[in-house]
Design a protein around this motif. Structure first.
Motif, PDB file in Angstrom:
ATOM      1  N   LYS A  54      -7.007   0.039  -3.072  1.00 32.59           N
ATOM      2  CA  LYS A  54      -7.389   0.796  -4.266  1.00 32.59           C
ATOM      3  C   LYS A  54      -6.241   1.618  -4.846  1.00 32.59           C
ATOM      4  N   HIS A  55      -5.212   1.881  -4.039  1.00 27.99           N
ATOM      5  CA  HIS A  55      -4.058   2.651  -4.514  1.00 27.99           C
ATOM      6  C   HIS A  55      -2.968   1.742  -5.068  1.00 27.99           C
ATOM      7  N   ALA A  58      -2.150  -3.876 -10.376  1.00 23.64           N
ATOM      8  CA  ALA A  58      -2.893  -5.021 -10.920  1.00 23.64           C
ATOM      9  C   ALA A  58      -3.093  -6.148  -9.926  1.00 23.64           C
ATOM     10  N   GLY A  61      -5.522  -3.659  -6.765  1.00 27.63           N
ATOM     11  CA  GLY A  61      -6.355  -2.464  -6.805  1.00 27.63           C
ATOM     12  C   GLY A  61      -6.463  -1.891  -8.200  1.00 27.63           C
ATOM     13  N   THR A  62      -6.752  -0.599  -8.266  1.00 30.54           N
ATOM     14  CA  THR A  62      -6.999   0.072  -9.547  1.00 30.54           C
ATOM     15  C   THR A  62      -5.950   1.130  -9.881  1.00 30.54           C
ATOM     16  N   SER A  63      -4.841   1.148  -9.159  1.00 26.76           N
ATOM     17  CA  SER A  63      -3.782   2.156  -9.368  1.00 26.76           C
ATOM     18  C   SER A  63      -4.348   3.575  -9.324  1.00 26.76           C
ATOM     19  N   THR A  64      -5.220   3.821  -8.357  1.00 24.76           N
ATOM     20  CA  THR A  64      -5.739   5.166  -8.114  1.00 24.76           C
ATOM     21  C   THR A  64      -4.765   5.866  -7.168  1.00 24.76           C
ATOM     22  N   ARG A 114      -3.275  11.613 -13.153  1.00 26.18           N
ATOM     23  CA  ARG A 114      -3.761  10.953 -14.374  1.00 26.18           C
ATOM     24  C   ARG A 114      -2.961  11.474 -15.551  1.00 26.18           C
ATOM     25  N   ARG A 136       2.741  -3.021  -6.205  1.00 24.23           N
ATOM     26  CA  ARG A 136       2.422  -4.374  -6.666  1.00 24.23           C
ATOM     27  C   ARG A 136       3.599  -5.290  -6.342  1.00 24.23           C
TER      28      ARG A 136
END
Length: 188
Positions: A54-55, A58, A61-64, A114, A136
């Motif tokens: 999740k961290h 693309a 995960g979601t680039s959290t 964010r 990535r």
């Protein structure tokens, strides 16, 4: 593996031996050297451990951004600078994913980094956008090491005054009170 990733595996394998010189990491810039130390940790992964999906970026995960904690900051800390880099990108120098400055805190909760949060001042890097960009690695390239660096500064840094990350060492010279790093890995 996502079908799109499979298309890049041959390229990644062909470039497996292409890695930057780690000596060119921002962490090794003489202007950022300090005897002050900060212990940087995350609940999401141990130092040297695998960064959870999740961290990541693309197709993974979601680039959290992960939660980050650190030890006590030195007296006189006015600003913090967090740098996130890929030490194994197939390029001449380690790849910067995120450069962000913010007021001193005791840590960051998951997802805190964010672009729409006014506490965080990002240096635009990729496509002129400043934000957290998760790991990535190029599919087939092998394991990549990703390093978070945290710098305690005795002055507020104006990232808008910089035209590129190459100006960071000169801008920070003489202002780093303490630093710490946290290493994570990711393989595709």
């Amino acid at each position: 593996m996502h079908p799109v990733e499979a298309l890049f595996v041959p390229l990644g394998r062909a470039m497996r031996k292409r890695r930057p010189d780690e000596a060119l990491s921002l962490a090794n810039a003489p202007e950022l050297r300090t005897s002050g130390r900060i212990t940087l940790t995350s609940h999401a992964f141990a130092d040297g451990g695998v960064i959870p999906a999740k961290h990541c970026g693309a197709l993974i995960g979601t680039s959290t951004s992960p939660a980050l904690d650190w030890s006590a900051l030195p007296d006189g800390t006015v600003d913090l600078l967090l740098v996130f880099e890929d030490l194994d990108v197939p390029a001449a120098v380690p790849g910067l994913h995120t450069v962000v400055a913010f007021p001193p805190t005791g840590g960051l909760v998951e997802g805190a980094l964010r672009a729409d949060d006014p506490r965080f001042r990002f240096l635009p890097l990729r496509l002129g956008i400043g934000r957290y960009v998760g790991p990535r690695p190029l599919p087939g390239h092998g394991t990549h090491r990703y390093r978070f660096h945290l710098y305690a500064l005795d002055t507020r840094i104006d990232l808008t005054a910089l035209s590129s990350a190459a100006e960071l060492p000169g801008t920070l010279a003489g202002h780093v009170l303490a630093s710490g790093t946290l290493l994570g890995t990711r393989t595709t």
